[in-house]
Design a protein around this motif. Structure first.
Motif, PDB file in Angstrom:
ATOM      1  N   GLU A 180      32.519 -23.908  18.210  1.00  0.00           N
ATOM      2  CA  GLU A 180      33.191 -24.806  17.258  1.00  0.00           C
ATOM      3  C   GLU A 180      33.155 -26.243  17.769  1.00  0.00           C
ATOM      4  OE1 GLU A 180      34.558 -21.934  18.378  1.00  0.00           O
ATOM      5  OE2 GLU A 180      34.109 -20.793  16.565  1.00  0.00           O
ATOM      6  N   GLU A 181      33.390 -26.380  19.041  1.00  0.00           N
ATOM      7  CA  GLU A 181      33.355 -27.725  19.607  1.00  0.00           C
ATOM      8  C   GLU A 181      31.946 -28.308  19.508  1.00  0.00           C
ATOM      9  OE1 GLU A 181      36.440 -28.113  23.250  1.00  0.00           O
ATOM     10  OE2 GLU A 181      34.990 -26.509  23.440  1.00  0.00           O
ATOM     11  N   ASP A 182      30.984 -27.468  19.823  1.00  0.00           N
ATOM     12  CA  ASP A 182      29.595 -27.922  19.721  1.00  0.00           C
ATOM     13  C   ASP A 182      29.298 -28.411  18.304  1.00  0.00           C
ATOM     14  OD1 ASP A 182      28.994 -27.428  22.343  1.00  0.00           O
ATOM     15  OD2 ASP A 182      28.088 -25.471  21.967  1.00  0.00           O
ATOM     16  N   GLU A 183      29.710 -27.584  17.391  1.00  0.00           N
ATOM     17  CA  GLU A 183      29.423 -27.901  15.997  1.00  0.00           C
ATOM     18  C   GLU A 183      30.089 -29.216  15.605  1.00  0.00           C
ATOM     19  OE1 GLU A 183      29.896 -25.770  11.622  1.00  0.00           O
ATOM     20  OE2 GLU A 183      30.292 -24.644  13.442  1.00  0.00           O
ATOM     21  N   ARG A 184      31.279 -29.361  16.052  1.00  0.00           N
ATOM     22  CA  ARG A 184      32.038 -30.567  15.722  1.00  0.00           C
ATOM     23  C   ARG A 184      31.358 -31.808  16.317  1.00  0.00           C
ATOM     24  NH1 ARG A 184      38.291 -31.153  14.780  1.00  0.00           N
ATOM     25  NH2 ARG A 184      38.165 -29.064  13.950  1.00  0.00           N
ATOM     26  N   LEU A 185      30.932 -31.653  17.525  1.00  0.00           N
ATOM     27  CA  LEU A 185      30.280 -32.783  18.186  1.00  0.00           C
ATOM     28  C   LEU A 185      28.961 -33.135  17.505  1.00  0.00           C
ATOM     29  CD1 LEU A 185      30.139 -34.825  20.480  1.00  0.00           C
ATOM     30  CD2 LEU A 185      29.173 -33.040  21.944  1.00  0.00           C
ATOM     31  N   VAL A 186      28.179 -32.119  17.244  1.00  0.00           N
ATOM     32  CA  VAL A 186      26.891 -32.348  16.585  1.00  0.00           C
ATOM     33  C   VAL A 186      27.099 -33.006  15.229  1.00  0.00           C
ATOM     34  CG1 VAL A 186      24.935 -31.199  15.512  1.00  0.00           C
ATOM     35  CG2 VAL A 186      25.638 -30.526  17.781  1.00  0.00           C
ATOM     36  N   GLU A 187      28.045 -32.473  14.522  1.00  0.00           N
ATOM     37  CA  GLU A 187      28.302 -32.984  13.184  1.00  0.00           C
ATOM     38  C   GLU A 187      28.763 -34.443  13.239  1.00  0.00           C
ATOM     39  OE1 GLU A 187      27.643 -31.836  10.400  1.00  0.00           O
ATOM     40  OE2 GLU A 187      28.756 -33.137   9.061  1.00  0.00           O
ATOM     41  N   TYR A 188      29.608 -34.725  14.187  1.00  0.00           N
ATOM     42  CA  TYR A 188      30.112 -36.094  14.285  1.00  0.00           C
ATOM     43  C   TYR A 188      28.984 -37.061  14.635  1.00  0.00           C
ATOM     44  CZ  TYR A 188      32.793 -40.185  15.459  1.00  0.00           C
ATOM     45  OH  TYR A 188      33.282 -41.463  15.479  1.00  0.00           O
ATOM     46  N   ILE A 189      28.188 -36.673  15.598  1.00  0.00           N
ATOM     47  CA  ILE A 189      27.096 -37.556  16.018  1.00  0.00           C
ATOM     48  C   ILE A 189      26.076 -37.706  14.900  1.00  0.00           C
ATOM     49  CG2 ILE A 189      25.163 -37.785  17.625  1.00  0.00           C
ATOM     50  CD1 ILE A 189      26.955 -36.614  19.776  1.00  0.00           C
ATOM     51  N   ARG A 190      25.898 -36.643  14.172  1.00  0.00           N
ATOM     52  CA  ARG A 190      24.988 -36.740  13.027  1.00  0.00           C
ATOM     53  C   ARG A 190      25.465 -37.811  12.060  1.00  0.00           C
ATOM     54  NH1 ARG A 190      24.474 -35.427   7.796  1.00  0.00           N
ATOM     55  NH2 ARG A 190      26.542 -34.538   7.557  1.00  0.00           N
ATOM     56  N   ARG A 191      26.736 -37.805  11.849  1.00  0.00           N
ATOM     57  CA  ARG A 191      27.270 -38.735  10.858  1.00  0.00           C
ATOM     58  C   ARG A 191      27.422 -40.156  11.376  1.00  0.00           C
ATOM     59  NH1 ARG A 191      29.010 -36.237   6.422  1.00  0.00           N
ATOM     60  NH2 ARG A 191      29.576 -34.039   6.511  1.00  0.00           N
ATOM     61  N   HIS A 192      27.844 -40.253  12.605  1.00  0.00           N
ATOM     62  CA  HIS A 192      28.217 -41.584  13.089  1.00  0.00           C
ATOM     63  C   HIS A 192      27.443 -42.065  14.306  1.00  0.00           C
ATOM     64  CE1 HIS A 192      31.846 -39.725  11.147  1.00  0.00           C
ATOM     65  NE2 HIS A 192      31.791 -40.857  10.487  1.00  0.00           N
ATOM     66  N   GLY A 193      26.608 -41.219  14.839  1.00  0.00           N
ATOM     67  CA  GLY A 193      25.981 -41.609  16.084  1.00  0.00           C
ATOM     68  C   GLY A 193      27.016 -41.577  17.190  1.00  0.00           C
ATOM     69  N   HIS A 194      26.693 -42.255  18.286  1.00  0.00           N
ATOM     70  CA  HIS A 194      27.702 -42.282  19.353  1.00  0.00           C
ATOM     71  C   HIS A 194      27.767 -43.666  19.951  1.00  0.00           C
ATOM     72  CE1 HIS A 194      24.108 -41.694  21.764  1.00  0.00           C
ATOM     73  NE2 HIS A 194      23.898 -40.586  21.128  1.00  0.00           N
ATOM     74  N   PRO A 195      28.262 -44.602  19.166  1.00  0.00           N
ATOM     75  CA  PRO A 195      28.365 -45.971  19.660  1.00  0.00           C
ATOM     76  C   PRO A 195      29.372 -46.092  20.794  1.00  0.00           C
ATOM     77  CG  PRO A 195      29.492 -45.772  17.571  1.00  0.00           C
ATOM     78  CD  PRO A 195      28.801 -44.474  17.805  1.00  0.00           C
ATOM     79  N   ASN A 196      30.294 -45.205  20.836  1.00  0.00           N
ATOM     80  CA  ASN A 196      31.332 -45.292  21.864  1.00  0.00           C
ATOM     81  C   ASN A 196      31.770 -43.887  22.260  1.00  0.00           C
ATOM     82  OD1 ASN A 196      33.658 -45.613  23.381  1.00  0.00           O
ATOM     83  ND2 ASN A 196      34.364 -47.356  22.180  1.00  0.00           N
ATOM     84  N   TRP A 197      31.272 -43.476  23.397  1.00  0.00           N
ATOM     85  CA  TRP A 197      31.564 -42.118  23.828  1.00  0.00           C
ATOM     86  C   TRP A 197      33.047 -41.919  24.086  1.00  0.00           C
ATOM     87  CZ3 TRP A 197      28.530 -38.323  22.909  1.00  0.00           C
ATOM     88  CH2 TRP A 197      27.130 -38.470  22.946  1.00  0.00           C
ATOM     89  N   PRO A 249      23.018 -47.143  22.269  1.00  0.00           N
ATOM     90  CA  PRO A 249      23.534 -46.175  21.317  1.00  0.00           C
ATOM     91  C   PRO A 249      22.660 -46.069  20.086  1.00  0.00           C
ATOM     92  CG  PRO A 249      25.261 -47.627  22.093  1.00  0.00           C
ATOM     93  CD  PRO A 249      23.965 -48.155  22.625  1.00  0.00           C
ATOM     94  N   ASP A 250      22.167 -47.179  19.643  1.00  0.00           N
ATOM     95  CA  ASP A 250      21.339 -47.136  18.447  1.00  0.00           C
ATOM     96  C   ASP A 250      20.134 -46.252  18.673  1.00  0.00           C
ATOM     97  OD1 ASP A 250      22.972 -48.690  17.029  1.00  0.00           O
ATOM     98  OD2 ASP A 250      21.864 -50.551  17.344  1.00  0.00           O
ATOM     99  N   GLN A 251      19.524 -46.494  19.781  1.00  0.00           N
ATOM    100  CA  GLN A 251      18.329 -45.699  20.034  1.00  0.00           C
ATOM    101  C   GLN A 251      18.684 -44.248  20.219  1.00  0.00           C
ATOM    102  OE1 GLN A 251      16.163 -47.440  23.216  1.00  0.00           O
ATOM    103  NE2 GLN A 251      14.953 -48.626  21.784  1.00  0.00           N
ATOM    104  N   ALA A 252      19.797 -44.050  20.843  1.00  0.00           N
ATOM    105  CA  ALA A 252      20.213 -42.670  21.022  1.00  0.00           C
ATOM    106  C   ALA A 252      20.444 -42.020  19.670  1.00  0.00           C
ATOM    107  CB  ALA A 252      21.475 -42.618  21.862  1.00  0.00           C
ATOM    108  N   ALA A 253      20.980 -42.813  18.796  1.00  0.00           N
ATOM    109  CA  ALA A 253      21.218 -42.283  17.459  1.00  0.00           C
ATOM    110  C   ALA A 253      19.892 -41.946  16.805  1.00  0.00           C
ATOM    111  CB  ALA A 253      21.975 -43.313  16.626  1.00  0.00           C
ATOM    112  N   ILE A 254      18.945 -42.812  17.051  1.00  0.00           N
ATOM    113  CA  ILE A 254      17.630 -42.542  16.489  1.00  0.00           C
ATOM    114  C   ILE A 254      17.065 -41.278  17.095  1.00  0.00           C
ATOM    115  CG2 ILE A 254      15.278 -43.339  16.421  1.00  0.00           C
ATOM    116  CD1 ILE A 254      16.531 -46.174  16.475  1.00  0.00           C
TER     117      ILE A 254
END
Length: 276
Positions: free
Chosen positions: A20-37, A186-191
């Motif tokens: 569940e945590e994995d899913e939540r993290l993946v989903e969040y990063i999918r939506r917002h990236g990770h500009p601020n860990w 972060p941008d590139q990471a998002a990419i």
DNA sequence: AAACTTCGCAACCGCAAGGTT
DNA sequence: TAACCTTGCGGTTGCGAAGTT
């Protein structure tokens, strides 16, 4: 240079991640990236510290992670790069698409180092003595053996803590592609996540590009996870385009990096020659 | 079959670098 | 320019699985 206090530990979960945590993290990063860990877990509703989230993503959840045994080529490359770079695992990982520094570090410590030590001892004429006799990995890995081992699909550990046993998917990423485009923004990471999360097609292409047989990929992907979270469809092309344009000119200097890699490798060769 | 040993690897910790204020 | 903040890195640890006795 101050140092941020590590995450306040009260109330934060530690240890193995739940699906569940994995899913939540993946989903969040999918939506917002990770500009601020640091802020991410709070926003994503995770009881983890940002550091933990980052590690989990980088070492495990990133869709472009390649899992399974290392090929003989990869191991050889690691050894060579280690000769040149020392314990700079992230730099080494940059040359091995889909591999993480943590994974490389583990591989190094678990068997490559031993192998080299044994080879050195053997070269020095000392008999190799090994107390352990574990069929799985006890024997020093000769290159041929390593190759054989590498082509053997890894056995999944069903009881492993996380159900997302492996993504098994790869993608030549911006951050850790063979072109060694290192990225920390972060941008590139998002990419990267966009690219990786994108599409199995891409991933399959990448696999082909990297010339790794599909048999090397673990069969133990928990498909239910990926399908349930719809990772492949998580980032639509629109998002990706947007993020690509955000990153804009960050098509980092792969030429430069290749140049330096070449230089380093050559330097390593020359050093080897010097030793001879 | 159970106890013990060894291994592999995910995760944690602490430090340093680099950016921002 | 110093203090603060975040990220990234490398070393290390702990746990579960697999192998051995």
């Amino acid at each position: 240079m101050g140092r941020a206090p590590c995450c306040e530990k009260e109330g934060l979960r530690r240890g193995a991640w739940s699906p569940e945590e994995d899913e939540r993290l993946v989903e969040y990063i999918r939506r917002h990236g990770h500009p601020n860990w640091r802020a991410l877990p709070k926003h994503a509703g995770l009881l983890r510290c940002g550091k933990s989230c980052r590690l989990r993503w980088i070492n495990y959840l990133r869709p472009d992670i390649k899992r399974g045994n290392f090929t003989a080529d990869e191991e050889e490359l690691i050894v060579r790069l280690h000769q040149s770079l020392g314990n700079r695992w992230s730099a080494i990982a940059a040359q091995l698409p889909g591999r993480t520094d943590n994974e490389i570090k583990n591989v190094w410590h678990t068997h490559l180092k031993k192998t080299l030590d044994d080879e050195r001892k053997a070269a020095a004429g000392r008999p190799q003595t090994r107390k352990k006799s574990k069929a799985k990995s006890a024997a020093p890995i000769a290159p041929a053996a390593a190759a054989e081992r590498a082509t053997t699909p890894s056995v999944a550990s069903p009881g492993r803590s996380s159900s997302v046993t492996s993504s098994g998917v790869t993608c030549s990423t911006v951050t850790e592609s063979a072109a060694a485009v290192s990225s920390s923004s972060p941008d590139q990471a998002a990419i990267t996540s966009a690219c990786g999360g994108h599409h199995k097609q891409q991933q399959q292409l990448a696999v082909k590009e990297e010339s790794f047989s599909s048999t090397e990929l673990p069969a133990a992907i928990d498909e239910s996870f990926w399908s349930s979270t719809d990772v492949t469809g998580m980032m639509d092309l629109g998002d990706m385009d947007e993020e690509l344009s955000l990153a804009g000119s960050s098509s980092v200097r792969s030429d430069d990096m290749e140049f330096w890699l070449k230089m380093l490798l050559e330097a390593g060769d020359m050093r080897d020659l010097a030793v001879l």
